[in-house]
Write a protein that holds these residues in place. Structure first.
Motif, PDB file in Angstrom:
ATOM      1  N   LEU A 267       0.856  -1.192   0.000  1.00 52.92           N
ATOM      2  CA  LEU A 267       0.000   0.000   0.000  1.00 52.92           C
ATOM      3  C   LEU A 267       0.887   1.237   0.000  1.00 52.92           C
ATOM      4  CD1 LEU A 267      -3.110   0.629   2.233  1.00 52.92           C
ATOM      5  CD2 LEU A 267      -1.203   2.224   2.334  1.00 52.92           C
ATOM      6  N   THR A 268       0.476   2.251  -0.752  1.00 54.39           N
ATOM      7  CA  THR A 268       1.177   3.538  -0.771  1.00 54.39           C
ATOM      8  C   THR A 268       0.178   4.643  -0.457  1.00 54.39           C
ATOM      9  OG1 THR A 268       2.843   2.820  -2.372  1.00 54.39           O
ATOM     10  CG2 THR A 268       2.494   5.185  -2.153  1.00 54.39           C
ATOM     11  N   VAL A 276      -5.936  13.233  -0.273  1.00 55.90           N
ATOM     12  CA  VAL A 276      -5.445  11.928   0.170  1.00 55.90           C
ATOM     13  C   VAL A 276      -5.626  10.931  -0.969  1.00 55.90           C
ATOM     14  CG1 VAL A 276      -5.699  10.057   1.840  1.00 55.90           C
ATOM     15  CG2 VAL A 276      -6.009  12.442   2.570  1.00 55.90           C
ATOM     16  N   THR A 277      -4.552  10.216  -1.300  1.00 56.71           N
ATOM     17  CA  THR A 277      -4.590   9.215  -2.364  1.00 56.71           C
ATOM     18  C   THR A 277      -3.994   7.917  -1.832  1.00 56.71           C
ATOM     19  OG1 THR A 277      -4.296  10.949  -4.029  1.00 56.71           O
ATOM     20  CG2 THR A 277      -3.935   8.677  -4.734  1.00 56.71           C
ATOM     21  N   VAL A 278      -4.695   6.822  -2.055  1.00 59.99           N
ATOM     22  CA  VAL A 278      -4.215   5.495  -1.666  1.00 59.99           C
ATOM     23  C   VAL A 278      -4.082   4.663  -2.934  1.00 59.99           C
ATOM     24  CG1 VAL A 278      -4.655   3.430  -0.297  1.00 59.99           C
ATOM     25  CG2 VAL A 278      -5.361   5.673   0.566  1.00 59.99           C
ATOM     26  N   SER A 279      -2.919   4.079  -3.127  1.00 58.02           N
ATOM     27  CA  SER A 279      -2.686   3.247  -4.306  1.00 58.02           C
ATOM     28  C   SER A 279      -2.102   1.912  -3.865  1.00 58.02           C
ATOM     29  CB  SER A 279      -1.752   3.945  -5.299  1.00 58.02           C
ATOM     30  OG  SER A 279      -0.506   4.246  -4.693  1.00 58.02           O
ATOM     31  N   PHE A 280      -2.229   0.937  -4.739  1.00 58.09           N
ATOM     32  CA  PHE A 280      -1.764  -0.415  -4.442  1.00 58.09           C
ATOM     33  C   PHE A 280      -0.808  -0.849  -5.547  1.00 58.09           C
ATOM     34  CE2 PHE A 280      -5.985   0.127  -2.662  1.00 58.09           C
ATOM     35  CZ  PHE A 280      -5.774  -0.229  -1.339  1.00 58.09           C
ATOM     36  N   PRO A 281       0.493  -0.791  -5.263  1.00 57.28           N
ATOM     37  CA  PRO A 281       1.458  -1.221  -6.284  1.00 57.28           C
ATOM     38  C   PRO A 281       1.232  -2.676  -6.655  1.00 57.28           C
ATOM     39  CG  PRO A 281       2.547  -0.048  -4.486  1.00 57.28           C
ATOM     40  CD  PRO A 281       1.143  -0.310  -4.041  1.00 57.28           C
ATOM     41  N   SER A 282       1.386  -2.952  -7.919  1.00 57.85           N
ATOM     42  CA  SER A 282       1.184  -4.313  -8.402  1.00 57.85           C
ATOM     43  C   SER A 282       2.331  -5.203  -7.949  1.00 57.85           C
ATOM     44  CB  SER A 282       1.090  -4.314  -9.930  1.00 57.85           C
ATOM     45  OG  SER A 282       0.983  -5.627 -10.417  1.00 57.85           O
ATOM     46  N   THR A 283       1.980  -6.408  -7.492  1.00 56.98           N
ATOM     47  CA  THR A 283       2.997  -7.378  -7.065  1.00 56.98           C
ATOM     48  C   THR A 283       3.065  -8.567  -8.008  1.00 56.98           C
ATOM     49  OG1 THR A 283       1.359  -8.477  -5.647  1.00 56.98           O
ATOM     50  CG2 THR A 283       2.725  -6.762  -4.645  1.00 56.98           C
TER      51      THR A 283
END
Length: 296
Positions: A267-268, A276-283
């Motif tokens: 989570l970033t 406010v921004t929440v992103s989810f880097p791809s794994t």
């Protein structure tokens, strides 16, 4: 004596010769016309002989020209991770513990060797830049410095002896060892170190200092907050998401806009003032594609 008799002959009375009314009115009109022509000629002469002036008409009462508004410079987006810039007010204090209210939640500072004289009339400025952090405590009334703590890997200065090099909000800064050289003999290059410096950037003490951050709310509009923080979800409890980050375990309230997540998910979090921004880097690991060309 003979007196001569003087006889006065009375003169006949002279009367104005009678004139017709039409002739009298005609004469008056001619006199008025000549007077007007003479006056106009004088005005023309004065106008031609007078100085020529180019003046703008005065602005009407209550109106004025507004200056052209300058477009404020847009700050570069934060790309350093982790990065935090916060400002907080002293809420509660204990021996070696200070609780600070910030626009995004509670920031707690702890130390066994300092933080013993903070007051409610003081405010705290807090920065994190990768492995470096800065805590500045100033009087709210006049902004004068009370304490400044620098934490990060010990890095020796290259240009001047008996100096250290540290990150600062305005760029790298040189820190003078001063009288604390003996206290620093136990530290090696790259070891984590926390020092207190004065206004001349001279070390006045060596301390321990830790901090804990809880992000529980969206900052109000206009808040001076910058944050970029990445980590992995380690625990879920009620409305809170615990994320393990390079600066430690950070508790996030899901009400700030965090969607449903699961333990182990990266989570970033990015906060830019009130946004406010929440992103989810791809794994996901990309699957290599087979070459269409025949293998020789």
């Amino acid at each position: 004596m003979i007196h001569s008799a003087h006889t006065e002959t009375p003169l006949p009375a002279v009367r104005d010769s009678p004139q017709t009314p039409g002739m009298h009115e005609s004469s008056l009109r001619r006199l008025q016309r000549r007077a007007i022509e003479t006056l106009c000629a004088g005005v023309v002469v004065l106008t031609l002989l007078g100085p020529v002036r180019a003046e703008e008409p005065p602005a009407p009462d209550g109106e004025f020209s507004l200056p052209t508004a300058e477009t404020p410079a847009v700050a570069d987006p934060v790309t350093i991770d982790p990065f935090i810039q916060l400002r907080g007010a002293v809420w509660r204090t204990k021996a070696g513990i200070v609780f600070l209210k910030t626009p995004i939640g509670l920031l707690t500072l702890t130390s066994k060797t300092t933080l013993k004289d903070l007051k409610a009339s003081q405010e705290v400025y807090f920065w994190v830049h990768e492995r470096h952090s800065i805590v500045e405590i100033r009087k709210r009334a006049d902004g004068s410095l009370v304490h400044r703590y620098l934490s990060g890997p010990m890095t020796s200065g290259t240009d001047t002896p008996r100096t250290l090099r540290w990150w600062g909000p305005d760029g790298d800064q040189t820190i003078h060892v001063g009288t604390q050289e003996e206290r620093l003999t136990d530290y090696r290059e790259g070891d984590p170190l926390t020092v207190e410096v004065d206004e001349t950037n001279t070390i006045s003490g060596v301390h321990d200092l830790q901090y804990d951050l809880q992000i529980s709310q969206t900052p109000p509009a206009g808040s001076d907050v910058q944050l970029l923080l990445s980590g992995t979800v380690s625990k879920l409890k009620s409305n809170f998401v615990f994320v393990r980050t390079p600066i430690g375990l950070v508790m996030l309230n899901s009400k700030i806009g965090i969607p449903r997540v699961k333990v182990g998910q990266p989570l970033t979090l990015h906060i830019d003032h009130e946004h406010v921004t929440v992103s989810f880097p791809s794994t996901e690991t990309p699957i290599p594609r087979r070459s269409a060309s025949p293998t020789p």
